[in-house]
Scaffold this motif. Structure first.
Motif, PDB file in Angstrom:
ATOM      1  N   ASP A   2       0.603  -0.999  -0.007  1.00 47.76           N
ATOM      2  CA  ASP A   2       0.047  -0.185   0.003  1.00 47.76           C
ATOM      3  C   ASP A   2       0.839   1.254   0.049  1.00 47.76           C
ATOM      4  O   ASP A   2       0.484   2.003  -0.730  1.00 47.76           O
ATOM      5  CB  ASP A   2      -0.817  -0.055   1.364  1.00 47.76           C
ATOM      6  N   ARG A   3       1.946   1.143   0.824  1.00 47.72           N
ATOM      7  CA  ARG A   3       2.905   2.373   0.700  1.00 47.72           C
ATOM      8  C   ARG A   3       3.420   2.879  -0.480  1.00 47.72           C
ATOM      9  O   ARG A   3       3.550   3.926  -0.769  1.00 47.72           O
ATOM     10  CB  ARG A   3       3.818   1.983   1.722  1.00 47.72           C
ATOM     11  N   LEU A   4       3.839   1.447  -1.175  1.00 45.98           N
ATOM     12  CA  LEU A   4       4.423   1.700  -2.560  1.00 45.98           C
ATOM     13  C   LEU A   4       3.372   2.300  -3.302  1.00 45.98           C
ATOM     14  O   LEU A   4       3.605   3.170  -4.312  1.00 45.98           O
ATOM     15  CB  LEU A   4       5.034   0.213  -2.811  1.00 45.98           C
ATOM     16  N   GLN A   5       2.186   1.941  -3.302  1.00 44.43           N
ATOM     17  CA  GLN A   5       1.121   2.199  -4.272  1.00 44.43           C
ATOM     18  C   GLN A   5       1.154   3.883  -4.079  1.00 44.43           C
ATOM     19  O   GLN A   5       0.972   4.684  -5.013  1.00 44.43           O
ATOM     20  CB  GLN A   5      -0.222   1.618  -4.075  1.00 44.43           C
ATOM     21  N   ARG A   6       0.943   4.252  -2.638  1.00 42.36           N
ATOM     22  CA  ARG A   6       0.793   5.587  -2.635  1.00 42.36           C
ATOM     23  C   ARG A   6       2.285   6.556  -3.167  1.00 42.36           C
ATOM     24  O   ARG A   6       1.914   7.598  -3.348  1.00 42.36           O
ATOM     25  CB  ARG A   6       0.746   5.817  -0.985  1.00 42.36           C
ATOM     26  N   SER A  94      22.695  -5.860  -2.638  1.00 42.97           N
ATOM     27  CA  SER A  94      22.418  -5.186  -3.851  1.00 42.97           C
ATOM     28  C   SER A  94      21.377  -6.092  -4.559  1.00 42.97           C
ATOM     29  O   SER A  94      21.596  -7.270  -4.517  1.00 42.97           O
ATOM     30  CB  SER A  94      23.600  -4.755  -4.726  1.00 42.97           C
ATOM     31  N   VAL A  95      20.437  -5.475  -5.322  1.00 39.56           N
ATOM     32  CA  VAL A  95      19.252  -6.053  -5.831  1.00 39.56           C
ATOM     33  C   VAL A  95      19.195  -5.545  -7.269  1.00 39.56           C
ATOM     34  O   VAL A  95      19.311  -4.266  -7.374  1.00 39.56           O
ATOM     35  CB  VAL A  95      17.961  -6.351  -5.229  1.00 39.56           C
ATOM     36  N   PRO A  96      18.836  -6.159  -8.379  1.00 39.52           N
ATOM     37  CA  PRO A  96      18.683  -5.656  -9.485  1.00 39.52           C
ATOM     38  C   PRO A  96      17.326  -4.946  -9.744  1.00 39.52           C
ATOM     39  O   PRO A  96      16.358  -5.377  -9.034  1.00 39.52           O
ATOM     40  CB  PRO A  96      18.752  -6.812 -10.753  1.00 39.52           C
ATOM     41  N   VAL A  97      17.036  -3.808 -10.530  1.00 36.11           N
ATOM     42  CA  VAL A  97      15.802  -3.415 -10.949  1.00 36.11           C
ATOM     43  C   VAL A  97      15.818  -3.600 -12.448  1.00 36.11           C
ATOM     44  O   VAL A  97      16.767  -3.458 -13.345  1.00 36.11           O
ATOM     45  CB  VAL A  97      15.810  -1.742 -10.827  1.00 36.11           C
ATOM     46  N   ARG A  98      14.652  -4.333 -12.957  1.00 37.48           N
ATOM     47  CA  ARG A  98      14.450  -4.760 -14.230  1.00 37.48           C
ATOM     48  C   ARG A  98      13.272  -4.673 -14.664  1.00 37.48           C
ATOM     49  O   ARG A  98      12.317  -4.907 -13.526  1.00 37.48           O
ATOM     50  CB  ARG A  98      15.018  -6.101 -14.393  1.00 37.48           C
ATOM     51  N   LEU A 132       9.510  -1.579  -9.045  1.00 38.11           N
ATOM     52  CA  LEU A 132      10.237  -0.463  -9.742  1.00 38.11           C
ATOM     53  C   LEU A 132      10.484  -0.588 -11.334  1.00 38.11           C
ATOM     54  O   LEU A 132      10.420   0.363 -11.735  1.00 38.11           O
ATOM     55  CB  LEU A 132      11.462  -0.153  -9.200  1.00 38.11           C
ATOM     56  N   GLY A 133      10.436  -1.778 -11.765  1.00 36.70           N
ATOM     57  CA  GLY A 133      10.633  -2.322 -13.407  1.00 36.70           C
ATOM     58  C   GLY A 133       9.712  -1.673 -14.153  1.00 36.70           C
ATOM     59  O   GLY A 133       8.271  -1.531 -14.174  1.00 36.70           O
TER      60      GLY A 133
END
Length: 133
Positions: A2-6, A94-98, A132-133
């Protein structure tokens, strides 16, 4: 989520949005420091798009395959390291964004304690960065 959606709904500028996502990641994982890197096609490098936390010691540009961020980006896999003291931090995640097979960037999270990031932190970082991708 929900926070990401906001954040999606409230933040109009990409840098503001990424800073908000990074703050959420710091909270969820317990990291004390972090950065979001986005790939720039023209320079063929990852560029720091947002940072937050205790340090401002982030490389502005990272080449493919260079360090945790560059390796995560190139290999499209998360990396967790511990032990080496880098700018006062002893743990990195570290994590990828794709988007599918397309590389977009990478997220770097850091903590001063050795072996800090557990499986729950890895899952949280991977889940949020995948959105995020």
């Amino acid at each position: 989520m929900d926070r990401l959606q906001r954040l999606y709904e409230e933040r109009s500028a990409i840098k503001d949005f990424l800073a908000g996502v990074l703050d959420l990641l710091l909270e969820l994982t317990g990291a004390v420091d972090g950065g979001v890197y986005l790939f720039d096609v023209e320079s063929d490098e990852l560029e720091l798009a947002a940072s937050s936390g205790e340090s401002s010691a982030f490389a502005a540009h990272v080449k493919r395959g260079e360090g945790a961020v560059g390796s995560t980006f190139s290999e499209l896999r998360w990396l967790r390291s511990s032990g080496a003291d880098r700018h006062g931090f002893r743990s990195e995640l570290s994590v990828p964004v794709r988007r599918g097979p397309v590389r977009i960037g990478a997220v770097l999270l850091r903590h001063k304690k050795r072996d800090f990031f557990d499986e729950a932190a890895v899952r949280a970082a991977r889940t949020i960065s995948s959105q995020l991708g």
